[in-house]
Design a protein around this motif. Structure first.
Motif, short mmCIF file in Angstrom:
data_model
loop_
_atom_site.label_atom_id
_atom_site.label_comp_id
_atom_site.label_asym_id
_atom_site.label_seq_id
_atom_site.Cartn_x
_atom_site.Cartn_y
_atom_site.Cartn_z
N ALA A 117 0.83 -1.20 0.00
CA ALA A 117 0.00 0.00 0.00
C ALA A 117 0.87 1.26 0.00
N ILE A 118 1.95 1.25 0.75
CA ILE A 118 2.85 2.39 0.76
C ILE A 118 3.46 2.59 -0.62
N LEU A 119 3.89 1.50 -1.24
CA LEU A 119 4.44 1.59 -2.59
C LEU A 119 3.38 2.07 -3.58
N LYS A 135 8.63 10.49 -4.18
CA LYS A 135 10.01 10.10 -3.86
C LYS A 135 10.25 10.16 -2.36
N ALA A 136 9.69 11.15 -1.69
CA ALA A 136 9.86 11.25 -0.23
C ALA A 136 9.26 10.02 0.46
N ILE A 137 8.12 9.58 0.00
CA ILE A 137 7.50 8.37 0.56
C ILE A 137 8.40 7.16 0.32
N LEU A 138 8.95 7.06 -0.88
CA LEU A 138 9.83 5.94 -1.21
C LEU A 138 11.13 5.99 -0.40
N ASP A 139 11.69 7.18 -0.22
CA ASP A 139 12.91 7.31 0.58
C ASP A 139 12.66 6.85 2.01
N MET A 140 11.53 7.26 2.58
CA MET A 140 11.20 6.85 3.95
C MET A 140 10.96 5.34 4.01
N PHE A 141 10.31 4.81 3.00
CA PHE A 141 10.05 3.37 2.92
C PHE A 141 11.38 2.60 2.92
N ILE A 142 12.33 3.06 2.12
CA ILE A 142 13.64 2.40 2.03
C ILE A 142 14.35 2.47 3.38
N ALA A 143 14.30 3.61 4.04
CA ALA A 143 14.94 3.75 5.35
C ALA A 143 14.29 2.82 6.38
N ASP A 144 12.97 2.73 6.35
CA ASP A 144 12.24 1.89 7.31
C ASP A 144 12.41 0.40 7.05
N ASN A 145 12.78 0.03 5.83
CA ASN A 145 12.84 -1.39 5.46
C ASN A 145 14.24 -1.81 4.99
N ALA A 146 15.24 -1.07 5.45
CA ALA A 146 16.62 -1.35 5.03
C ALA A 146 16.96 -2.83 5.21
#
Length: 182
Positions: A117-119, A135-146
């Motif tokens: 859903a976030i993606l 892109k901000a949502i994706l950057d946060m997603f990447i940080a949260d799911n490293a």
């Protein structure tokens, strides 16, 4: 006699409805199973299959109506999140990005499809032209799911951000790559 007969009749209805569901292969056949409403167990499953069949046939408006009907009738059903996600995806496909974002946002907060859903929300933001927010949502997603495999999907969206645009599909087959996972 009365109670046993009632229980046997209920089981018989479930079995008959399940047989109908299993043999239904087209949207029209699935619609009959839904309309017959012979089992509170089978009808919700038939509705989800019907919505998916409409989607696969490119009948997006009918898919949207089917998922909305499911949610109106079965909002507390264990498969309600499946219907919410399918609805959001279908709204995205037809370019109703604000409605899709609203649905993805609800799932991102407390749904079974949180990561997808976030993606989806980020993808819709990008497709509607708000690439910075997407892109901000994706950057946060990447940080949260490293370190998790799903990060690859977010990274691929970022790398394609300038090429993404509303896909305006001509058929359901055109969508296979749009929602595919690497």
């Amino acid at each position: 006699f009365g109670k046993n007969w009632f229980v046997k009749k209920q089981i018989s209805n479930i079995v008959e409805a399940q047989v109908e569901l299993n043999s239904a292969t087209t949207a029209e056949e699935l619609a009959i199973v839904v309309d017959n409403n012979r089992s509170s167990y089978v009808t919700p499953i038939a509705m989800l299959k019907l919505g998916a069949c409409y989607f696969a046939d490119g009948r997006y408006d009918e898919a949207i109506l089917t998922y909305e009907d499911f949610l109106a009738k079965f909002s507390k059903h264990t498969l309600a999140d499946n219907a919410k996600f399918a609805l959001a995806t279908t709204l995205e496909v037809v370019g109703k990005f604000d409605d899709a974002i609203a649905n993805y946002s609800l799932l991102a907060e407390n749904g079974a499809f949180k990561q997808d859903a976030i993606l989806g929300k980020a993808r819709c933001m990008i497709l509607k032209g708000d690439k910075v927010e997407g892109k901000a949502i994706l950057d946060m997603f990447i940080a949260d799911n490293a370190g998790k495999p799903i990060v690859v999907r977010a990274e691929s969206l970022i790398s394609a951000i300038d090429r993404l645009e509303n896909p305006a599909p001509k058929s359901a087959a055109d969508l296979s790559g749009f929602f595919a996972t690497p």
